[in-house]
Design a protein around this motif. Structure first.
Motif, PDB file in Angstrom:
ATOM      1  N   GLY A  98       1.738  15.204  -8.476  1.00 56.81           N
ATOM      2  CA  GLY A  98       1.682  13.925  -7.771  1.00 56.81           C
ATOM      3  C   GLY A  98       0.286  13.586  -7.328  1.00 56.81           C
ATOM      4  O   GLY A  98      -0.642  14.402  -7.402  1.00 56.81           O
ATOM      5  N   ILE A  99       0.118  12.360  -6.866  1.00 56.94           N
ATOM      6  CA  ILE A  99      -1.114  11.925  -6.220  1.00 56.94           C
ATOM      7  C   ILE A  99      -0.760  11.367  -4.859  1.00 56.94           C
ATOM      8  O   ILE A  99       0.293  10.772  -4.670  1.00 56.94           O
ATOM      9  N   ASN A 100      -1.627  11.600  -3.889  1.00 60.05           N
ATOM     10  CA  ASN A 100      -1.417  11.114  -2.526  1.00 60.05           C
ATOM     11  C   ASN A 100      -2.558  10.157  -2.195  1.00 60.05           C
ATOM     12  O   ASN A 100      -3.730  10.547  -2.204  1.00 60.05           O
ATOM     13  N   LEU A 101      -2.222   8.911  -1.902  1.00 59.83           N
ATOM     14  CA  LEU A 101      -3.194   7.833  -1.825  1.00 59.83           C
ATOM     15  C   LEU A 101      -3.598   7.508  -0.388  1.00 59.83           C
ATOM     16  O   LEU A 101      -2.753   7.296   0.486  1.00 59.83           O
ATOM     17  N   PHE A 102      -4.925   7.467  -0.174  1.00 63.10           N
ATOM     18  CA  PHE A 102      -5.505   7.041   1.097  1.00 63.10           C
ATOM     19  C   PHE A 102      -6.293   5.753   0.860  1.00 63.10           C
ATOM     20  O   PHE A 102      -7.064   5.669  -0.107  1.00 63.10           O
ATOM     21  N   GLY A 103      -6.124   4.764   1.723  1.00 62.70           N
ATOM     22  CA  GLY A 103      -6.802   3.488   1.556  1.00 62.70           C
ATOM     23  C   GLY A 103      -7.923   3.282   2.551  1.00 62.70           C
ATOM     24  O   GLY A 103      -7.848   3.732   3.699  1.00 62.70           O
ATOM     25  N   ILE A 104      -8.965   2.583   2.110  1.00 60.15           N
ATOM     26  CA  ILE A 104     -10.109   2.261   2.958  1.00 60.15           C
ATOM     27  C   ILE A 104     -10.298   0.747   2.906  1.00 60.15           C
ATOM     28  O   ILE A 104     -10.839   0.216   1.926  1.00 60.15           O
ATOM     29  N   PRO A 105      -9.844   0.028   3.924  1.00 59.88           N
ATOM     30  CA  PRO A 105      -9.896  -1.436   3.885  1.00 59.88           C
ATOM     31  C   PRO A 105     -11.274  -1.967   4.270  1.00 59.88           C
ATOM     32  O   PRO A 105     -12.077  -1.268   4.884  1.00 59.88           O
ATOM     33  N   ALA A 128      -0.633  -1.285  -8.845  1.00 59.45           N
ATOM     34  CA  ALA A 128      -1.367  -1.007 -10.082  1.00 59.45           C
ATOM     35  C   ALA A 128      -0.984   0.335 -10.689  1.00 59.45           C
ATOM     36  O   ALA A 128      -0.959   0.503 -11.917  1.00 59.45           O
ATOM     37  N   LEU A 129      -0.672   1.307  -9.846  1.00 56.90           N
ATOM     38  CA  LEU A 129      -0.402   2.666 -10.328  1.00 56.90           C
ATOM     39  C   LEU A 129       1.007   2.847 -10.870  1.00 56.90           C
ATOM     40  O   LEU A 129       1.213   3.606 -11.823  1.00 56.90           O
ATOM     41  N   VAL A 130       1.971   2.184 -10.276  1.00 58.59           N
ATOM     42  CA  VAL A 130       3.369   2.429 -10.651  1.00 58.59           C
ATOM     43  C   VAL A 130       3.613   2.202 -12.138  1.00 58.59           C
ATOM     44  O   VAL A 130       4.180   3.080 -12.820  1.00 58.59           O
ATOM     45  N   PRO A 131       3.200   1.067 -12.720  1.00 56.06           N
ATOM     46  CA  PRO A 131       3.433   0.909 -14.163  1.00 56.06           C
ATOM     47  C   PRO A 131       2.586   1.836 -15.022  1.00 56.06           C
ATOM     48  O   PRO A 131       2.935   2.118 -16.175  1.00 56.06           O
ATOM     49  N   GLU A 132       1.479   2.329 -14.477  1.00 58.33           N
ATOM     50  CA  GLU A 132       0.566   3.183 -15.238  1.00 58.33           C
ATOM     51  C   GLU A 132       1.061   4.622 -15.315  1.00 58.33           C
ATOM     52  O   GLU A 132       1.096   5.228 -16.395  1.00 58.33           O
ATOM     53  N   VAL A 133       1.449   5.201 -14.171  1.00 55.89           N
ATOM     54  CA  VAL A 133       1.791   6.628 -14.123  1.00 55.89           C
ATOM     55  C   VAL A 133       3.059   6.923 -13.327  1.00 55.89           C
ATOM     56  O   VAL A 133       3.372   8.076 -13.074  1.00 55.89           O
ATOM     57  N   GLY A 134       3.784   5.897 -12.956  1.00 57.93           N
ATOM     58  CA  GLY A 134       4.930   6.088 -12.068  1.00 57.93           C
ATOM     59  C   GLY A 134       6.040   6.950 -12.621  1.00 57.93           C
ATOM     60  O   GLY A 134       6.831   7.510 -11.866  1.00 57.93           O
ATOM     61  N   ASP A 135       6.102   7.069 -13.965  1.00 60.41           N
ATOM     62  CA  ASP A 135       7.118   7.928 -14.571  1.00 60.41           C
ATOM     63  C   ASP A 135       6.591   9.325 -14.873  1.00 60.41           C
ATOM     64  O   ASP A 135       7.361  10.220 -15.217  1.00 60.41           O
ATOM     65  N   ALA A 136       5.272   9.501 -14.752  1.00 62.32           N
ATOM     66  CA  ALA A 136       4.664  10.778 -15.131  1.00 62.32           C
ATOM     67  C   ALA A 136       4.384  11.685 -13.947  1.00 62.32           C
ATOM     68  O   ALA A 136       4.287  12.906 -14.111  1.00 62.32           O
ATOM     69  N   LEU A 137       4.209  11.114 -12.764  1.00 58.83           N
ATOM     70  CA  LEU A 137       3.975  11.921 -11.567  1.00 58.83           C
ATOM     71  C   LEU A 137       4.502  11.180 -10.349  1.00 58.83           C
ATOM     72  O   LEU A 137       4.864  10.008 -10.432  1.00 58.83           O
ATOM     73  N   VAL A 138       4.564  11.876  -9.232  1.00 58.00           N
ATOM     74  CA  VAL A 138       5.108  11.287  -8.002  1.00 58.00           C
ATOM     75  C   VAL A 138       3.983  10.587  -7.247  1.00 58.00           C
ATOM     76  O   VAL A 138       3.028  11.234  -6.797  1.00 58.00           O
ATOM     77  N   ILE A 139       4.102   9.280  -7.117  1.00 62.47           N
ATOM     78  CA  ILE A 139       3.101   8.499  -6.388  1.00 62.47           C
ATOM     79  C   ILE A 139       3.455   8.544  -4.911  1.00 62.47           C
ATOM     80  O   ILE A 139       4.516   8.077  -4.488  1.00 62.47           O
ATOM     81  N   ARG A 181       7.999  -1.120  -0.733  1.00 66.65           N
ATOM     82  CA  ARG A 181       8.137  -2.315  -1.571  1.00 66.65           C
ATOM     83  C   ARG A 181       7.098  -2.350  -2.687  1.00 66.65           C
ATOM     84  O   ARG A 181       7.350  -2.880  -3.766  1.00 66.65           O
ATOM     85  N   ALA A 182       5.915  -1.781  -2.417  1.00 68.62           N
ATOM     86  CA  ALA A 182       4.850  -1.753  -3.421  1.00 68.62           C
ATOM     87  C   ALA A 182       5.058  -0.656  -4.453  1.00 68.62           C
ATOM     88  O   ALA A 182       4.337  -0.612  -5.459  1.00 68.62           O
ATOM     89  N   GLY A 183       6.025   0.244  -4.224  1.00 65.98           N
ATOM     90  CA  GLY A 183       6.374   1.221  -5.238  1.00 65.98           C
ATOM     91  C   GLY A 183       6.123   2.669  -4.904  1.00 65.98           C
ATOM     92  O   GLY A 183       6.319   3.539  -5.757  1.00 65.98           O
ATOM     93  N   SER A 184       5.703   2.986  -3.681  1.00 70.32           N
ATOM     94  CA  SER A 184       5.491   4.385  -3.327  1.00 70.32           C
ATOM     95  C   SER A 184       6.806   5.142  -3.398  1.00 70.32           C
ATOM     96  O   SER A 184       7.825   4.705  -2.855  1.00 70.32           O
TER      97      SER A 184
END
Length: 353
Positions: A98-105, A128-139, A181-184
């Motif tokens: 999986g990948i664990n996402l941190f945001g910097i606004p 952006a990530l869900v259609p790219e890798v959402g089936d390959a790893l846990v977002i 809602r964004a797909g996490s």
């Protein structure tokens, strides 16, 4: 004068068969037999690690056109959404779990309004990530306000500057819905607010997100090993977080926190940092009915990289030893900045530990 001759030493062990030679006076039990060749060592290994057990923390920053190197985390970057996609694909190809996402606004304020904004950087990155890798790893996505507030604390402050636990829970609920809602697929509340797992579980379930997992930062200690992370997320922290993160002197408290999170509905509990709290990790793993993860934090990564850069230790050997120690202590999964490298070396048989 004659000198007495010393008597011949009697054999330590003999057989009952007349005329049989004496048995050698050597040990019968030889643990070294299990170490004699690489193949034997692989066969006898107690602790085994799979790339799917690894999660890669990633940073995505609003308002940049190219990835920005993080000086205190050599090899790590603040990503654009495009470069985030590329490294996420690489992680998936390596077999990382999986990948664990941190945001910097770009915008900070007292309540961290960008944390749950529809067009907030984390929500845009997730879409952006869900259609790219959402089936390959846990977002997965970090769920905390510290990157989004102008004071750098993990929650909303009251009039005297103290983090207001219950007001913060309401902000966490709004973040949880925005990220889901964004797909996490997995939310990682890291703020150490009392009751956060139970509150978030209720919010998610009431809004149709029963299948979104909760990774509980259960035993998160007020540690000096977070230093490089502050640079990674451009932290604006004023003061410290000792009133809500745990005292490093307390082990039993970490076990209690994990038990509370399990009771509130956590799907996974975590101990952070890893290296300084292996005893807590072990104790939690002995009692937890859900998977137990650890976070090999920025300071652990930076210390090894700096020592290796100076030639003071063997880089890959020490990385692999440190990671193996965390799993040996009881971790079922690990967040580590070396996730891709480790996954690639595990798959090629170059893992050194």
């Amino acid at each position: 004068m004659t000198h007495a001759q010393p008597a011949a030493a009697a054999p330590r062990f003999t057989t009952d068969t007349p005329g049989a030679p004496a048995l050698a006076a050597f040990p019968r039990v030889r643990p070294r037999r299990g170490r004699v060749t690489p193949a034997v060592r692989r066969m006898m290994r107690e602790t085994r690690i799979d790339p799917a057990q690894l999660t890669l923390p990633l940073f995505v920053r609003e308002g940049i056109d190219e990835p920005v190197d993080i000086a205190s985390l050599p090899g790590q970057q603040q990503h654009t959404i495009d470069s985030l996609r590329r490294i996420a694909v690489r992680a998936a190809e390596a077999g990382v779990g999986g990948i664990n996402l941190f945001g910097i606004p770009a915008h900070l304020d007292a309540v961290g309004s960008q944390a749950d904004a529809e067009d907030g950087i984390v929500q845009r990155a997730l879409r952006a990530l869900v259609p790219e890798v959402g089936d390959a790893l846990v977002i997965q996505s970090d769920l905390c306000l510290d990157e989004f507030t102008d004071h750098g604390h993990c929650g909303v402050l009251d009039a005297d500057g103290t983090v207001d636990n219950d007001a913060t829970l309401e902000r966490y609920g709004a973040m949880a819905l925005a990220q889901a809602r964004a797909g996490s697929r997995m939310l990682a509340p890291s703020g150490m607010m009392d009751g956060q797992i139970g509150y978030l579980r209720d919010v998610l379930d009431a809004n149709g997100f029963q299948d979104v997992l909760l990774l509980a930062y259960s035993a998160k200690y007020a540690s000096g090993f977070y230093g490089p992370f502050r640079e990674a997320v451009d932290s604006q922290l004023r003061g410290d977080r000792r009133t809500y993160q745990q005292d490093p002197a307390n082990g039993r408290e970490g076990v209690r926190e994990a038990s509370l999170d399990v009771a509130e509905g956590a799907d996974i509990v975590m101990v952070k940092p890893a290296a300084s709290f292996l005893d807590v990790l072990y104790r939690v793993a002995q009692t937890s009915p859900v998977p137990v993860w650890a976070y090999q934090v920025s300071g652990e990564y930076a210390a090894i990289e700096a020592a290796a850069a100076n030639g003071w230790l063997q880089r890959e050997r020490v990385i692999d030893e440190a990671v193996t120690g965390i799993f040996r202590a009881g971790a079922d999964g690990l967040l580590t900045y070396w996730a891709i490298e480790l996954a690639e070396r595990l798959r090629t048989g170059d893992f050194a530990a």
